[in-house]
Design a protein around this motif. Structure first.
Motif, PDB file in Angstrom:
ATOM      1  N   VAL A 133     -19.334  57.175  32.700  1.00  0.00           N
ATOM      2  CA  VAL A 133     -18.418  56.066  32.983  1.00  0.00           C
ATOM      3  C   VAL A 133     -19.004  54.785  32.403  1.00  0.00           C
ATOM      4  O   VAL A 133     -20.193  54.493  32.583  1.00  0.00           O
ATOM      5  N   ARG A 134     -18.169  54.050  31.687  1.00  0.00           N
ATOM      6  CA  ARG A 134     -18.570  52.774  31.101  1.00  0.00           C
ATOM      7  C   ARG A 134     -17.608  51.686  31.566  1.00  0.00           C
ATOM      8  O   ARG A 134     -16.393  51.899  31.622  1.00  0.00           O
ATOM      9  N   ALA A 135     -18.152  50.515  31.885  1.00  0.00           N
ATOM     10  CA  ALA A 135     -17.346  49.383  32.348  1.00  0.00           C
ATOM     11  C   ALA A 135     -17.589  48.182  31.445  1.00  0.00           C
ATOM     12  O   ALA A 135     -18.741  47.871  31.122  1.00  0.00           O
ATOM     13  N   VAL A 136     -16.514  47.517  31.048  1.00  0.00           N
ATOM     14  CA  VAL A 136     -16.584  46.271  30.279  1.00  0.00           C
ATOM     15  C   VAL A 136     -15.713  45.259  31.008  1.00  0.00           C
ATOM     16  O   VAL A 136     -14.491  45.397  31.068  1.00  0.00           O
ATOM     17  N   GLN A 137     -16.343  44.233  31.579  1.00  0.00           N
ATOM     18  CA  GLN A 137     -15.611  43.290  32.427  1.00  0.00           C
ATOM     19  C   GLN A 137     -15.869  41.850  31.981  1.00  0.00           C
ATOM     20  O   GLN A 137     -16.959  41.526  31.504  1.00  0.00           O
ATOM     21  N   TRP A 138     -14.859  41.008  32.180  1.00  0.00           N
ATOM     22  CA  TRP A 138     -15.000  39.574  31.933  1.00  0.00           C
ATOM     23  C   TRP A 138     -14.129  38.829  32.935  1.00  0.00           C
ATOM     24  O   TRP A 138     -13.492  39.447  33.785  1.00  0.00           O
ATOM     25  N   GLY A 139     -14.112  37.496  32.855  1.00  0.00           N
ATOM     26  CA  GLY A 139     -13.408  36.719  33.869  1.00  0.00           C
ATOM     27  C   GLY A 139     -14.072  36.921  35.216  1.00  0.00           C
ATOM     28  O   GLY A 139     -15.295  36.849  35.342  1.00  0.00           O
ATOM     29  N   ARG A 140     -13.262  37.206  36.228  1.00  0.00           N
ATOM     30  CA  ARG A 140     -13.782  37.532  37.555  1.00  0.00           C
ATOM     31  C   ARG A 140     -13.402  38.957  37.942  1.00  0.00           C
ATOM     32  O   ARG A 140     -13.244  39.283  39.124  1.00  0.00           O
ATOM     33  N   SER A 141     -13.283  39.798  36.953  1.00  0.00           N
ATOM     34  CA  SER A 141     -12.871  41.181  37.198  1.00  0.00           C
ATOM     35  C   SER A 141     -14.038  42.018  37.719  1.00  0.00           C
ATOM     36  O   SER A 141     -15.209  41.634  37.631  1.00  0.00           O
ATOM     37  N   THR A 142     -13.681  43.181  38.256  1.00  0.00           N
ATOM     38  CA  THR A 142     -14.664  44.094  38.824  1.00  0.00           C
ATOM     39  C   THR A 142     -14.402  45.511  38.333  1.00  0.00           C
ATOM     40  O   THR A 142     -13.268  45.991  38.373  1.00  0.00           O
ATOM     41  N   GLY A 143     -15.464  46.180  37.897  1.00  0.00           N
ATOM     42  CA  GLY A 143     -15.386  47.586  37.519  1.00  0.00           C
ATOM     43  C   GLY A 143     -16.296  48.405  38.421  1.00  0.00           C
ATOM     44  O   GLY A 143     -17.476  48.079  38.579  1.00  0.00           O
ATOM     45  N   ASN A 144     -15.749  49.466  39.025  1.00  0.00           N
ATOM     46  CA  ASN A 144     -16.493  50.257  40.003  1.00  0.00           C
ATOM     47  C   ASN A 144     -16.539  51.735  39.637  1.00  0.00           C
ATOM     48  O   ASN A 144     -15.584  52.266  39.058  1.00  0.00           O
ATOM     49  N   PHE A 145     -17.637  52.370  40.018  1.00  0.00           N
ATOM     50  CA  PHE A 145     -17.730  53.827  39.934  1.00  0.00           C
ATOM     51  C   PHE A 145     -18.465  54.343  41.161  1.00  0.00           C
ATOM     52  O   PHE A 145     -19.624  54.012  41.395  1.00  0.00           O
ATOM     53  N   LEU A 146     -17.762  55.159  41.952  1.00  0.00           N
ATOM     54  CA  LEU A 146     -18.365  55.846  43.083  1.00  0.00           C
ATOM     55  C   LEU A 146     -18.344  57.336  42.764  1.00  0.00           C
ATOM     56  O   LEU A 146     -17.262  57.938  42.666  1.00  0.00           O
ATOM     57  N   GLY A 147     -19.508  57.918  42.577  1.00  0.00           N
ATOM     58  CA  GLY A 147     -19.587  59.319  42.185  1.00  0.00           C
ATOM     59  C   GLY A 147     -20.445  60.126  43.147  1.00  0.00           C
ATOM     60  O   GLY A 147     -21.622  59.817  43.340  1.00  0.00           O
ATOM     61  N   ARG A 148     -19.861  61.132  43.730  1.00  0.00           N
ATOM     62  CA  ARG A 148     -20.564  61.988  44.695  1.00  0.00           C
ATOM     63  C   ARG A 148     -20.640  63.408  44.150  1.00  0.00           C
ATOM     64  O   ARG A 148     -19.625  63.985  43.737  1.00  0.00           O
ATOM     65  N   ILE A 149     -21.831  63.988  44.159  1.00  0.00           N
ATOM     66  CA  ILE A 149     -22.055  65.368  43.744  1.00  0.00           C
ATOM     67  C   ILE A 149     -22.580  66.146  44.943  1.00  0.00           C
ATOM     68  O   ILE A 149     -23.581  65.752  45.566  1.00  0.00           O
ATOM     69  N   GLU A 150     -21.902  67.233  45.288  1.00  0.00           N
ATOM     70  CA  GLU A 150     -22.308  68.080  46.407  1.00  0.00           C
ATOM     71  C   GLU A 150     -22.648  69.474  45.881  1.00  0.00           C
ATOM     72  O   GLU A 150     -21.853  70.080  45.164  1.00  0.00           O
ATOM     73  N   VAL A 151     -23.825  69.957  46.241  1.00  0.00           N
ATOM     74  CA  VAL A 151     -24.272  71.278  45.812  1.00  0.00           C
ATOM     75  C   VAL A 151     -24.476  72.140  47.046  1.00  0.00           C
ATOM     76  O   VAL A 151     -25.358  71.853  47.871  1.00  0.00           O
ATOM     77  N   ALA A 152     -23.678  73.191  47.180  1.00  0.00           N
ATOM     78  CA  ALA A 152     -23.762  74.070  48.335  1.00  0.00           C
ATOM     79  C   ALA A 152     -25.052  74.891  48.317  1.00  0.00           C
ATOM     80  O   ALA A 152     -25.713  75.033  47.282  1.00  0.00           O
ATOM     81  N   ARG A 153     -25.397  75.461  49.456  1.00  0.00           N
ATOM     82  CA  ARG A 153     -26.657  76.192  49.593  1.00  0.00           C
ATOM     83  C   ARG A 153     -26.759  77.361  48.614  1.00  0.00           C
ATOM     84  O   ARG A 153     -27.841  77.677  48.102  1.00  0.00           O
ATOM     85  N   ASP A 154     -25.637  78.023  48.351  1.00  0.00           N
ATOM     86  CA  ASP A 154     -25.658  79.194  47.471  1.00  0.00           C
ATOM     87  C   ASP A 154     -25.399  78.847  46.012  1.00  0.00           C
ATOM     88  O   ASP A 154     -25.356  79.745  45.164  1.00  0.00           O
ATOM     89  N   ALA A 155     -25.251  77.570  45.698  1.00  0.00           N
ATOM     90  CA  ALA A 155     -24.897  77.169  44.334  1.00  0.00           C
ATOM     91  C   ALA A 155     -26.141  76.974  43.476  1.00  0.00           C
ATOM     92  O   ALA A 155     -26.396  75.899  42.927  1.00  0.00           O
ATOM     93  N   GLN A 156     -26.936  78.050  43.331  1.00  0.00           N
ATOM     94  CA  GLN A 156     -28.135  77.978  42.518  1.00  0.00           C
ATOM     95  C   GLN A 156     -27.765  77.840  41.034  1.00  0.00           C
ATOM     96  O   GLN A 156     -26.668  78.173  40.619  1.00  0.00           O
ATOM     97  N   LYS A 157     -28.716  77.328  40.265  1.00  0.00           N
ATOM     98  CA  LYS A 157     -28.544  77.119  38.810  1.00  0.00           C
ATOM     99  C   LYS A 157     -27.464  76.077  38.504  1.00  0.00           C
ATOM    100  O   LYS A 157     -26.909  76.057  37.399  1.00  0.00           O
ATOM    101  N   THR A 158     -27.176  75.219  39.451  1.00  0.00           N
ATOM    102  CA  THR A 158     -26.259  74.103  39.193  1.00  0.00           C
ATOM    103  C   THR A 158     -26.908  73.128  38.214  1.00  0.00           C
ATOM    104  O   THR A 158     -28.099  72.843  38.293  1.00  0.00           O
ATOM    105  N   ASP A 159     -26.110  72.601  37.297  1.00  0.00           N
ATOM    106  CA  ASP A 159     -26.567  71.558  36.370  1.00  0.00           C
ATOM    107  C   ASP A 159     -25.524  70.442  36.402  1.00  0.00           C
ATOM    108  O   ASP A 159     -24.413  70.597  35.895  1.00  0.00           O
ATOM    109  N   ALA A 160     -25.879  69.316  37.021  1.00  0.00           N
ATOM    110  CA  ALA A 160     -24.915  68.236  37.219  1.00  0.00           C
ATOM    111  C   ALA A 160     -25.531  66.900  36.828  1.00  0.00           C
ATOM    112  O   ALA A 160     -26.691  66.633  37.119  1.00  0.00           O
ATOM    113  N   ALA A 161     -24.739  66.063  36.158  1.00  0.00           N
ATOM    114  CA  ALA A 161     -25.241  64.756  35.733  1.00  0.00           C
ATOM    115  C   ALA A 161     -24.114  63.739  35.763  1.00  0.00           C
ATOM    116  O   ALA A 161     -22.945  64.067  35.521  1.00  0.00           O
TER     117      ALA A 161
END
Length: 254
Positions: A133-161
């Motif tokens: 995610v990339r944000a380019v802001q000017w004036g009084r604007s706001t750019g947001n990113f809320l990112g949640r990654i959940e890995v379950a107990r059995d989810a071995q070999k997960t690759d997340a970025a």
């Protein structure tokens, strides 16, 4: 109280950077509405959009819930470039060996509030996800990113970025990020990174010394910056179109 009759507020973590006035006056049914996509095992689904006030209401929320079957793939790329308040929220659940690819850009001035919110659920082994995610802001604007990654107990070999970077073209502009990792498996690769700063003045000076006009130099630097969000688009014409449509909203700033 019925959840559909209850509106979120900025006291809720997932809405902490949202437009409080919009939420207070919003239609609860619209706020709680989710689009759904089911990706069959082994198949790929692709979604690409540029969100601007020209194509719809000046303030709007788009919430998408996706289930990706075994070894399937869901790819989403979006630009939020207009409106007083625009929010794109994506929740993805990945089966074994599935992949989620997301690229997003917020770009705006004035008092705009623009945000991406993602929740990626790695429910089974060997699934992968990548978010840029990339944000380019000017004036009084706001750019947001809320990112949640959940890995379950059995989810071995997960690759997340996930990666968030923002450029603030003027004083008064703001960028916010809230990365979250919740990991219950022990054989995983999970990473996130964030950086917020200004346009590279040395690069602008170098380009000016080579006779490149300031407006063109700024456009080229912003293009290179936001290009990271679209690099995973394999079709050249689609990738170029996304870049061109996004840059069309870049207004002159010092």
């Amino acid at each position: 109280m019925n959840q559909l009759a209850t509106l979120p507020t900025t006291r809720d973590e997932d809405w902490r950077y949202a437009d409080a006035d919009f939420l207070a006056a919003a239609d609860p049914a619209a706020v709680h509405h989710w689009r759904t996509v089911d990706v069959p095992p082994g198949e790929t689904r692709f979604e690409c959009k540029v969100i601007s006030a020209e194509d719809g209401p000046s303030s709007a929320i788009d919430r998408l819930r996706v289930h990706v079957g075994k070894e399937g793939c869901f790819e989403a790329f979006a630009t939020i470039a207009g409106g007083n308040y625009q929010r794109l929220e994506i929740e993805v659940t990945l089966e074994e060996g599935a992949h989620f690819e997301f690229g997003g850009v917020t770009l705006g001035g004035g008092d705009k509030v623009q945000e991406f919110v993602t929740r990626t659920i790695h429910a089974h082994p060997n699934a992968t996800s990548n978010q840029v995610v990339r944000a380019v802001q000017w004036g009084r604007s706001t750019g947001n990113f809320l990112g949640r990654i959940e890995v379950a107990r059995d989810a071995q070999k997960t690759d997340a970025a996930q990666s968030f970077r923002a450029i603030l073209l003027e004083k008064g502009a703001t960028a916010n990020t809230k990365p979250e990792l919740e990991i219950f498996a022990d054989d995983v690769l999970c990473a996130h990174g964030a950086a917020i700063g200004q346009l590279d003045e040395m690069a602008r000076y170098y380009m000016a010394s080579r006779g490149i006009a300031p407006a063109i130099a700024k456009r080229l630097l912003v293009q290179a910056f936001i290009g990271d969000a679209f690099v995973a688009i394999t079709d050249d014409a689609t990738r170029d179109s996304m870049l061109d449509e996004t840059l069309a909203f870049l207004e002159p700033t010092p």
